[in-house]
Design an enzyme around this catalytic site. Sequence first.
Site, PDB file in Angstrom:
ATOM      1  N   GLU A 226      69.897  -1.530  81.989  1.00  0.00           N
ATOM      2  CA  GLU A 226      69.624  -1.030  80.558  1.00  0.00           C
ATOM      3  C   GLU A 226      70.878  -1.240  80.014  1.00  0.00           C
ATOM      4  OE1 GLU A 226      70.392   4.046  79.414  1.00  0.00           O
ATOM      5  OE2 GLU A 226      69.927   3.261  81.381  1.00  0.00           O
ATOM      6  N   LEU A 227      70.366  -2.033  78.918  1.00  0.00           N
ATOM      7  CA  LEU A 227      71.099  -3.186  77.590  1.00  0.00           C
ATOM      8  C   LEU A 227      72.259  -1.985  77.813  1.00  0.00           C
ATOM      9  CD1 LEU A 227      71.697  -5.533  76.528  1.00  0.00           C
ATOM     10  CD2 LEU A 227      70.733  -4.122  74.438  1.00  0.00           C
ATOM     11  N   ASP A 228      74.079  -2.541  77.837  1.00  0.00           N
ATOM     12  CA  ASP A 228      74.804  -2.128  77.355  1.00  0.00           C
ATOM     13  C   ASP A 228      75.285  -0.851  78.266  1.00  0.00           C
ATOM     14  OD1 ASP A 228      76.350  -4.425  76.221  1.00  0.00           O
ATOM     15  OD2 ASP A 228      74.674  -4.028  73.999  1.00  0.00           O
ATOM     16  N   ALA A 229      74.803   0.053  79.546  1.00  0.00           N
ATOM     17  CA  ALA A 229      75.184   0.974  79.396  1.00  0.00           C
ATOM     18  C   ALA A 229      75.449   0.846  81.133  1.00  0.00           C
ATOM     19  CB  ALA A 229      73.632   2.039  79.941  1.00  0.00           C
TER      20      ALA A 229
END
Length: 284
Positions: A226-229
Amino acid sequence: MSHYYRLVVSCPDRRGIVARVSGFIAGHGGSITEASQHSDLEAGRFFMRYEILADSIGMTAGELRDAFASVAREFDMQWALRDTRQRPRVVVMVSRERHCLVDLLYRWTADELEGDIVGVISNHDDMRSLVEWHGLPYHHIPVPSDDKEAAFAEVERRIQALGADSVVLARYMQILPPAVCQRYAGRVINIHHSFLPSFAGARPYHQAHARGVKLIGATCHYVTEELDAGPIIEQDIHRVSHCHTAGDLVRFGRDVERAVLARGLRWHLEDRVLIHGNKTVVFA
């Protein structure tokens, strides 16, 4: 420098863990030079980090691991024991913004990091002279939009060939594919500005300036699908006002980004970060 064994533990919380582990170490003549522990009462989870003076215990790291295995089974532990003489190998990935890379190279040459940068991978050729001046291999691997799969297969081959224990995305502006995220879970660190999701895309500091924000910041985290999470390691902020230009915000943002990334990487290399779900315990 002193020689240590570093023990990190995560397990279900119950009485007697500290006494059992400390007693085990003392029973083998070991001297604990640093001890940190935390109980997450909501999750019912216990976390621990010990540094043990290696010369005091009279065992190799492998022998100590074998001896400790029965304690680990008794308390259902997820654990690791590392010999600090075995310095982690770090690969840095970068695109065109150099501030984080320059900072990490300086800290590495100044021996501020408990690990060794062993190579740099980039989708552009801009940083080659800088990296090679430091005596490091530079791998230019373009990532064309119509053939990203082959590019990242090559990226992964280079990471493996360099024997990387950890990978740092020092403003690497490509999204790692899920397979790479899974294979290196808990070992890839990223840095990004903390404007997300409000100011996504290009020129986020200029967007923030136009909106009149009063705080800018940066987040260092582990990379997940999950991008940037992913789990957050470290964050910081810098206050700004109506007097500052968009260029000022860019400059302040770079300062915050490189400081936050350096702290996050240092704590990771020193085994101070324990991941639990999508959160971290950081014994800084």
